[in-house]
Design a protein around this motif. Structure first.
Motif, PDB file in Angstrom:
ATOM      1  N   ARG A 156     -67.422  35.229  19.634  1.00  0.00           N
ATOM      2  CA  ARG A 156     -67.471  35.304  18.220  1.00  0.00           C
ATOM      3  C   ARG A 156     -66.534  34.317  17.424  1.00  0.00           C
ATOM      4  O   ARG A 156     -65.777  33.756  18.185  1.00  0.00           O
ATOM      5  N   LEU A 157     -66.810  34.072  16.341  1.00  0.00           N
ATOM      6  CA  LEU A 157     -65.843  33.227  15.528  1.00  0.00           C
ATOM      7  C   LEU A 157     -64.792  33.712  14.961  1.00  0.00           C
ATOM      8  O   LEU A 157     -63.759  33.272  14.763  1.00  0.00           O
ATOM      9  N   ALA A 158     -64.855  35.182  14.820  1.00  0.00           N
ATOM     10  CA  ALA A 158     -63.656  36.067  14.145  1.00  0.00           C
ATOM     11  C   ALA A 158     -62.748  36.441  15.566  1.00  0.00           C
ATOM     12  O   ALA A 158     -63.483  36.279  16.534  1.00  0.00           O
ATOM     13  N   PRO A 159     -61.634  36.548  15.060  1.00  0.00           N
ATOM     14  CA  PRO A 159     -60.857  36.877  16.404  1.00  0.00           C
ATOM     15  C   PRO A 159     -61.115  38.278  17.131  1.00  0.00           C
ATOM     16  O   PRO A 159     -61.740  39.235  16.396  1.00  0.00           O
ATOM     17  N   LEU A 183     -77.473  25.921  24.122  1.00  0.00           N
ATOM     18  CA  LEU A 183     -78.263  27.306  24.569  1.00  0.00           C
ATOM     19  C   LEU A 183     -77.313  28.349  24.014  1.00  0.00           C
ATOM     20  O   LEU A 183     -76.067  28.471  24.095  1.00  0.00           O
ATOM     21  N   LEU A 184     -78.116  28.835  22.990  1.00  0.00           N
ATOM     22  CA  LEU A 184     -77.244  29.547  21.996  1.00  0.00           C
ATOM     23  C   LEU A 184     -77.619  31.178  22.206  1.00  0.00           C
ATOM     24  O   LEU A 184     -78.815  31.672  22.312  1.00  0.00           O
ATOM     25  N   ASP A 185     -76.678  32.062  22.173  1.00  0.00           N
ATOM     26  CA  ASP A 185     -76.576  33.602  22.115  1.00  0.00           C
ATOM     27  C   ASP A 185     -77.709  34.284  21.304  1.00  0.00           C
ATOM     28  O   ASP A 185     -77.523  33.995  20.207  1.00  0.00           O
ATOM     29  N   SER A 186     -78.660  34.783  21.531  1.00  0.00           N
ATOM     30  CA  SER A 186     -79.588  35.704  20.768  1.00  0.00           C
ATOM     31  C   SER A 186     -79.392  37.167  20.569  1.00  0.00           C
ATOM     32  O   SER A 186     -79.961  37.828  19.982  1.00  0.00           O
ATOM     33  N   THR A 187     -78.189  37.703  21.327  1.00  0.00           N
ATOM     34  CA  THR A 187     -77.836  39.151  21.386  1.00  0.00           C
ATOM     35  C   THR A 187     -78.147  39.837  20.079  1.00  0.00           C
ATOM     36  O   THR A 187     -78.588  40.757  19.594  1.00  0.00           O
ATOM     37  N   ASN A 188     -77.385  39.216  18.868  1.00  0.00           N
ATOM     38  CA  ASN A 188     -77.404  39.659  17.568  1.00  0.00           C
ATOM     39  C   ASN A 188     -78.057  38.969  16.517  1.00  0.00           C
ATOM     40  O   ASN A 188     -77.781  39.059  15.415  1.00  0.00           O
ATOM     41  N   ALA A 189     -79.064  38.249  17.084  1.00  0.00           N
ATOM     42  CA  ALA A 189     -79.855  37.391  16.085  1.00  0.00           C
ATOM     43  C   ALA A 189     -80.305  37.904  14.836  1.00  0.00           C
ATOM     44  O   ALA A 189     -80.939  37.595  14.010  1.00  0.00           O
ATOM     45  N   LEU A 190     -80.996  39.360  15.166  1.00  0.00           N
ATOM     46  CA  LEU A 190     -81.265  40.076  14.114  1.00  0.00           C
ATOM     47  C   LEU A 190     -80.596  40.917  13.171  1.00  0.00           C
ATOM     48  O   LEU A 190     -80.913  41.565  12.355  1.00  0.00           O
ATOM     49  N   LEU A 364     -74.043  32.687  13.899  1.00  0.00           N
ATOM     50  CA  LEU A 364     -74.955  31.646  14.561  1.00  0.00           C
ATOM     51  C   LEU A 364     -75.458  30.472  13.713  1.00  0.00           C
ATOM     52  O   LEU A 364     -75.452  29.318  14.366  1.00  0.00           O
ATOM     53  N   ALA A 365     -75.468  30.673  12.518  1.00  0.00           N
ATOM     54  CA  ALA A 365     -75.506  29.619  11.500  1.00  0.00           C
ATOM     55  C   ALA A 365     -74.443  28.580  11.592  1.00  0.00           C
ATOM     56  O   ALA A 365     -74.714  27.272  11.530  1.00  0.00           O
ATOM     57  N   ARG A 366     -73.368  29.285  11.584  1.00  0.00           N
ATOM     58  CA  ARG A 366     -72.033  28.384  11.628  1.00  0.00           C
ATOM     59  C   ARG A 366     -71.976  27.784  12.928  1.00  0.00           C
ATOM     60  O   ARG A 366     -71.770  26.446  12.916  1.00  0.00           O
ATOM     61  N   GLU A 391     -85.976  30.411  14.915  1.00  0.00           N
ATOM     62  CA  GLU A 391     -86.025  30.398  13.607  1.00  0.00           C
ATOM     63  C   GLU A 391     -84.954  29.676  12.562  1.00  0.00           C
ATOM     64  O   GLU A 391     -85.025  28.850  11.658  1.00  0.00           O
ATOM     65  N   LEU A 392     -83.597  30.288  12.908  1.00  0.00           N
ATOM     66  CA  LEU A 392     -82.568  29.710  12.421  1.00  0.00           C
ATOM     67  C   LEU A 392     -82.290  28.296  12.633  1.00  0.00           C
ATOM     68  O   LEU A 392     -81.868  27.672  11.656  1.00  0.00           O
ATOM     69  N   ALA A 393     -82.431  27.707  13.890  1.00  0.00           N
ATOM     70  CA  ALA A 393     -82.447  26.366  14.152  1.00  0.00           C
ATOM     71  C   ALA A 393     -83.565  25.587  13.477  1.00  0.00           C
ATOM     72  O   ALA A 393     -83.076  24.672  13.024  1.00  0.00           O
TER      73      ALA A 393
END
Length: 540
Positions: A156-159, A183-190, A364-366, A391-393
């Motif tokens: 996460r980017l948050a603490p 290689l990017l995590d997709s777990t919470n991509a939705l 993910l976008a960040r 799709e985000l990429a």
């Protein structure tokens, strides 16, 4: 060009493991995880990639991002297949790895630290500590002759709940240096909604605890030590004690104690053996089994099988964990069991008592903006989640490729493409009791029992009986039996045995084989089923 193939984790949740190979054939393995099995109905708890089947000799190194089961639980099986492996990970993750492989020879290790490159076969590994739900998690960058790859998963980017943070500056520096493949995590991509902060989660947990007049049972991941600390602090603030229940959680606390502990007051955490003597309105029981795993502390508590505590009216169950897709129905049944006993159940859907350790869409976008890769290959999710990351990429003009387990990918500075080769390695199945390796023959037997049922024939032998044989007894289990079927089978089997000569009827082995053969044929003819047939000759 270098190649990459997923042994697990692409097209599924869990069993995360990626084999990266340079053009010369030298290889590095990223993670060695396990997955909850889809064969739970047959007593299979977990599945682990069959690392012995990757071929071509052992990997030059194994690099592990963190100590969650879906990334490290397979390390003991990897070491059985390749005893001389060298493991690179953070200090915390290495402590977990040593515990997991403690029965063998000393494990060769290298510690990953920020700013200190570590050689791993043909690659140089750089690590950035990140915020996740277990201490010691890192993002990885592999640099080799063919290009640079970044693995950004489980962060996460948050603490985090342990106040760990992710250095966006360090990730941006990787972007400045050039990244060929992310290689990017997709777990919470939705997930579009912003999750609650960990400070909000801590406040919500304490608020829920203050409402309870009976016992509080908090259900969480065994390794979610940040969540445990939040619950322990809520206990201290409300005059309660905290009791960890479940082997995995106790082991997590033991490992963390050797690494410096969680900074909790002495005497606040009590062992489970004291639970029967503690006032129920003065405890928070933290139980494992957040996914409803059979035999876990929560699954036993929900049906009155946990020693020292039974749910009553006035108790509250806090499910402070994410529900991994596929486990919803199992958990719903357990929640209903709790409610039937008078307890109140609160999940993250009703109150902000949990925040995921995986990035949602905005993060993910960040991450894409920070790392700025030429190509993205989504990992850590089912196909729908992988496509959402792609799709985000694509929206940012980044090249994307979506593949699943076993599909080999060539990557490097010149681009990314599938090679057309399929390299699947199969799975090792672990029993849900004791986590022992299951022989495939046992699984086939269990499936046959579940699908077709079982027929047992018992023939007593006695010198006092006419002809030396008693009456055949037939027992049918797990299959529909028409009225009179059992009696008809007994009469028919008795007649079959009676057609044999007296010497044959005195041979127990002949009797057993004849009974089994005739029953298989006759049951199939009458029912069109192929049950497991057991023939017993009992000498009286």
């Amino acid at each position: 060009m270098a190649t990459l193939v997923a042994l697990g984790g692409l097209g599924e949740f869990g069993a995360n493991s990626l084999l990266v190979e340079d053009e010369g054939g030298a290889r590095v393995l990223l993670d060695a995880g396990a997955a909850f099995s889809d064969l739970a109905a047959f007593g299979v708890g977990y599945e682990v990639p069959d690392f012995a089947a990757i071929g071509g000799g052992p990997p030059a190194a194994v690099v592990v991002t963190h100590a969650h089961d879906d990334h490290i639980k397979g390390i003991a099986f990897l070491r059985e297949a390749h005893p001389a492996i060298e493991l690179a990970a953070s200090r915390t993750t290495l402590a977990w790895a040593r515990r997991a492989t403690g029965n063998g020879a000393a494990l060769a290790t290298r510690e990953l630290q920020l700013g200190i490159p570590v050689p791993a076969g043909p690659f140089t590994v750089h690590a950035v500590p990140v915020s996740h739900s277990i201490p010691g998690t890192v993002a990885l960058r592999l640099e080799g002759a063919d290009g640079a790859l970044v693995l950004a998963t489980d962060l996460r980017l948050a603490p985090s709940a342990l106040e760990e943070s992710t250095s966006q500056e360090a990730l941006a520096a990787w972007g400045d240096a050039g990244t060929d493949l992310l290689l990017l995590d997709s777990t919470n991509a939705l997930v579009r909604a912003e999750p609650p902060s960990e400070a909000t989660v801590a406040e919500a947990i304490e608020e829920q605890v203050r409402k309870v007049r009976g016992a509080v049972i908090a259900v969480s991941f065994a390794s979610q030590l940040g969540r445990f600390r939040q619950l322990a602090r809520a206990a201290a603030a409300t005059g309660r004690l905290v009791v960890p229940v479940g082997r995995g959680l106790v082991e997590s606390l033991e490992v963390q104690a050797r690494l410096g502990g969680l900074g909790l007051p002495l005497g606040l955490v009590r062992p489970a053996r004291e639970l029967p003597s503690l006032p129920r309105d003065r405890v928070i029981v933290v139980a494992t089994g957040s996914q409803g795993e059979p035999g876990s502390a929560f699954s036993r508590l929900a049906v009155d099988l946990l020693p020292g505590l039974r749910l009553r009216p006035g108790d509250t169950v806090l499910h402070a964990a994410r529900v991994i897709p596929g486990n919803e129905r199992r958990l719903a049944h357990l929640f209903d069991h709790c409610v039937r006993r008078g307890a109140r159940v609160v999940t993250a859907a009703e109150a902000p008592i949990h925040a995921s350790g995986h990035p949602h869409q905005a993060e993910l976008a960040r991450l894409l903006d920070l790392v700025r890769p030429r190509w993205v290959l989504p990992v850590h999710g089912r196909r729908r989640h992988l496509e959402a990351v792609a799709e985000l990429a694509r929206a940012r003009g980044i090249g994307t490729l979506v593949v699943e387990n076993g599909e080999e990918v060539a990557w490097g500075r010149s681009g990314v493409a599938v090679t057309g080769e399929l390299r699947q390695v199969g799975r090792i199945l672990l029993d849900d009791v004791g986590e022992e390796v299951l022989d495939p023959a046992i699984l086939r037997h269990r499936r046959s029992l579940a699908r077709e049922g079982m027929v047992v024939a018992v023939l007593p032998c006695s010198r006092a009986a006419p002809g030396g044989l008693g009456d055949v007894q037939i027992h049918v289990s797990g299959m529909p039996a028409a009225a009179g079927l059992v009696d008809q089978l007994a009469v028919g089997l008795t007649a079959e045995i009676g057609r044999a000569g007296i010497l044959a009827r005195r041979d127990p082995e002949w009797l057993r084989s004849t009974m089994a053969r005739w029953l298989r044929s006759e049951v199939r003819r009458r029912t069109r089923r192929r049950p497991v047939v057991v023939a017993l000759v009992v000498e009286l």
